[in-house]
Design a protein around this motif. Structure first.
Motif, PDB file in Angstrom:
ATOM      1  N   LEU A 125       9.058 -55.103  -6.256  1.00  0.00           N
ATOM      2  CA  LEU A 125       9.039 -56.034  -5.134  1.00  0.00           C
ATOM      3  C   LEU A 125       8.574 -57.418  -5.577  1.00  0.00           C
ATOM      4  O   LEU A 125       9.106 -58.439  -5.113  1.00  0.00           O
ATOM      5  N   MET A 126       7.609 -57.471  -6.460  1.00  0.00           N
ATOM      6  CA  MET A 126       7.143 -58.761  -6.958  1.00  0.00           C
ATOM      7  C   MET A 126       8.233 -59.457  -7.772  1.00  0.00           C
ATOM      8  O   MET A 126       8.360 -60.693  -7.724  1.00  0.00           O
ATOM      9  N   ARG A 127       9.008 -58.686  -8.487  1.00  0.00           N
ATOM     10  CA  ARG A 127      10.137 -59.270  -9.207  1.00  0.00           C
ATOM     11  C   ARG A 127      11.141 -59.887  -8.237  1.00  0.00           C
ATOM     12  O   ARG A 127      11.685 -60.965  -8.481  1.00  0.00           O
ATOM     13  N   TRP A 128      11.395 -59.209  -7.134  1.00  0.00           N
ATOM     14  CA  TRP A 128      12.319 -59.752  -6.140  1.00  0.00           C
ATOM     15  C   TRP A 128      11.844 -61.099  -5.614  1.00  0.00           C
ATOM     16  O   TRP A 128      12.651 -61.939  -5.225  1.00  0.00           O
ATOM     17  N   ALA A 129      10.531 -61.300  -5.582  1.00  0.00           N
ATOM     18  CA  ALA A 129       9.957 -62.530  -5.023  1.00  0.00           C
ATOM     19  C   ALA A 129       9.873 -63.662  -6.037  1.00  0.00           C
ATOM     20  O   ALA A 129       9.295 -64.709  -5.737  1.00  0.00           O
ATOM     21  N   ARG A 130      10.467 -63.480  -7.200  1.00  0.00           N
ATOM     22  CA  ARG A 130      10.276 -64.445  -8.290  1.00  0.00           C
ATOM     23  C   ARG A 130      10.788 -65.842  -7.971  1.00  0.00           C
ATOM     24  O   ARG A 130      10.293 -66.822  -8.544  1.00  0.00           O
ATOM     25  N   PRO A 180      10.896 -54.046   4.191  1.00  0.00           N
ATOM     26  CA  PRO A 180      11.668 -54.650   5.290  1.00  0.00           C
ATOM     27  C   PRO A 180      11.561 -56.171   5.316  1.00  0.00           C
ATOM     28  O   PRO A 180      12.530 -56.862   5.648  1.00  0.00           O
ATOM     29  N   ALA A 181      10.382 -56.708   4.982  1.00  0.00           N
ATOM     30  CA  ALA A 181      10.233 -58.162   4.949  1.00  0.00           C
ATOM     31  C   ALA A 181      11.106 -58.771   3.867  1.00  0.00           C
ATOM     32  O   ALA A 181      11.684 -59.862   4.048  1.00  0.00           O
ATOM     33  N   MET A 182      11.226 -58.100   2.748  1.00  0.00           N
ATOM     34  CA  MET A 182      12.115 -58.574   1.689  1.00  0.00           C
ATOM     35  C   MET A 182      13.567 -58.588   2.166  1.00  0.00           C
ATOM     36  O   MET A 182      14.320 -59.527   1.894  1.00  0.00           O
ATOM     37  N   ARG A 183      13.942 -57.555   2.875  1.00  0.00           N
ATOM     38  CA  ARG A 183      15.300 -57.493   3.414  1.00  0.00           C
ATOM     39  C   ARG A 183      15.549 -58.678   4.341  1.00  0.00           C
ATOM     40  O   ARG A 183      16.592 -59.341   4.284  1.00  0.00           O
ATOM     41  N   ALA A 216       9.248 -63.436   7.594  1.00  0.00           N
ATOM     42  CA  ALA A 216       9.292 -62.567   6.416  1.00  0.00           C
ATOM     43  C   ALA A 216       8.411 -63.117   5.306  1.00  0.00           C
ATOM     44  O   ALA A 216       7.668 -62.376   4.655  1.00  0.00           O
ATOM     45  N   ARG A 217       8.484 -64.433   5.103  1.00  0.00           N
ATOM     46  CA  ARG A 217       7.655 -65.035   4.052  1.00  0.00           C
ATOM     47  C   ARG A 217       6.169 -64.840   4.343  1.00  0.00           C
ATOM     48  O   ARG A 217       5.395 -64.508   3.439  1.00  0.00           O
ATOM     49  N   ARG A 218       5.758 -65.008   5.588  1.00  0.00           N
ATOM     50  CA  ARG A 218       4.351 -64.826   5.930  1.00  0.00           C
ATOM     51  C   ARG A 218       3.915 -63.386   5.663  1.00  0.00           C
ATOM     52  O   ARG A 218       2.806 -63.147   5.179  1.00  0.00           O
ATOM     53  N   ARG A 219       4.765 -62.445   5.984  1.00  0.00           N
ATOM     54  CA  ARG A 219       4.419 -61.040   5.757  1.00  0.00           C
ATOM     55  C   ARG A 219       4.343 -60.724   4.261  1.00  0.00           C
ATOM     56  O   ARG A 219       3.439 -60.007   3.815  1.00  0.00           O
ATOM     57  N   ILE A 220       5.275 -61.237   3.493  1.00  0.00           N
ATOM     58  CA  ILE A 220       5.280 -60.991   2.053  1.00  0.00           C
ATOM     59  C   ILE A 220       4.059 -61.623   1.400  1.00  0.00           C
ATOM     60  O   ILE A 220       3.357 -60.985   0.603  1.00  0.00           O
ATOM     61  N   GLU A 221       3.776 -62.871   1.754  1.00  0.00           N
ATOM     62  CA  GLU A 221       2.612 -63.534   1.167  1.00  0.00           C
ATOM     63  C   GLU A 221       1.314 -62.884   1.624  1.00  0.00           C
ATOM     64  O   GLU A 221       0.332 -62.822   0.861  1.00  0.00           O
TER      65      GLU A 221
END
Length: 231
Positions: free
Chosen positions: A183-188, A110-113, A134-139
């Motif tokens: 998911l890590m690829r999405w954050a590239r 959801p954070a990626m979305r 979202a960035r804080r949650r992903i990191e």
């Protein structure tokens, strides 16, 4: 359980990637049908009859259409236990596997979305604040997973081992790795990509070097990631 071939509806690089990768890695028979997002094929009536959400993946299992990437990974692992892509029911790592799958599905996805679609899913005026959260949650998720791979004991079931780990759960590849790497690829292209964490970088290198990952990228026409120049 062996069955007739599966049919996977997918779009390159999207949430279907982890399921596509697992099907290849597990050497399961399947047919793959691309869904062209550029033409809005995911919203066509024919596709909506298979998947009312208009998203991918959709997997046809014994004539029935099923969706949700996390559920499909877990279902495939249960249907094919001989592939060893989930801990056995009585394994000590089973609770951590379940916890990790739900954490990735409920927190990171959801954070990626929100990161990618903040200005489309809600008022544009509030998009920056949504993306910041979202960035804080992903990191925060990368912090947690990096600590687990480092062998640090802590919350959320971090590993109690002292050696750096190659996989998120136990000492073998599981469905959690398929989802996490996707998911890590999405954050590239985020300000801090996952590969900037010290233990996530070698984890990504190890898993993206697998022949099955190389093959799914070839089939989906994806550029190799992570590029070595970023190291």
């Amino acid at each position: 359980m062996e069955s007739k071939p599966y049919t996977l509806y997918y779009s390159p690089g999207t949430a279907s990637l982890c399921v596509h990768w697992m099907l290849i890695d597990a050497d399961l028979p399947f047919n793959a049908i691309p869904v062209d997002f550029t033409t809005g094929a995911q919203h066509a009536d024919t596709y909506r009859r298979l998947n009312p959400t208009g998203r991918v993946p959709t997997l046809i299992i014994d004539g029935e259409a099923r969706g949700e990437s996390t559920a499909l990974l877990m279902l495939l692992a249960e249907r094919h236990p001989d592939r060893g892509l989930m801990p056995a029911m009585d394994a000590s790592t089973r609770p951590l596997w379940l916890q990790t799958m739900i954490y990735l599905a409920n927190t990171v996805l959801p954070a990626m979305r929100d990161w990618f679609y903040a200005d489309q899913d809600g008022p544009a005026a509030g998009a920056a604040a949504v993306r910041d959260l979202a960035r804080r949650r992903i990191e925060g998720a990368w912090d947690l997973l990096d600590a687990r791979l480092a062998g640090s004991a802590g919350s959320h079931g971090a590993s109690l081992t002292t050696a750096a780990a190659k996989y998120l759960v136990g000492d073998t590849l599981t469905t959690a790795d398929f989802m996490a790497v996707m998911l890590m690829r999405w954050a590239r292209d985020m300000p801090r990509p996952a590969t900037s964490w010290p233990h996530l970088a070698p984890y990504v290198d190890h898993l993206t070097a697998l022949p099955s990952f190389q093959e799914v990228c070839r089939r989906e026409g994806l550029v190799h990631w992570p590029p070595s120049k970023d190291r």
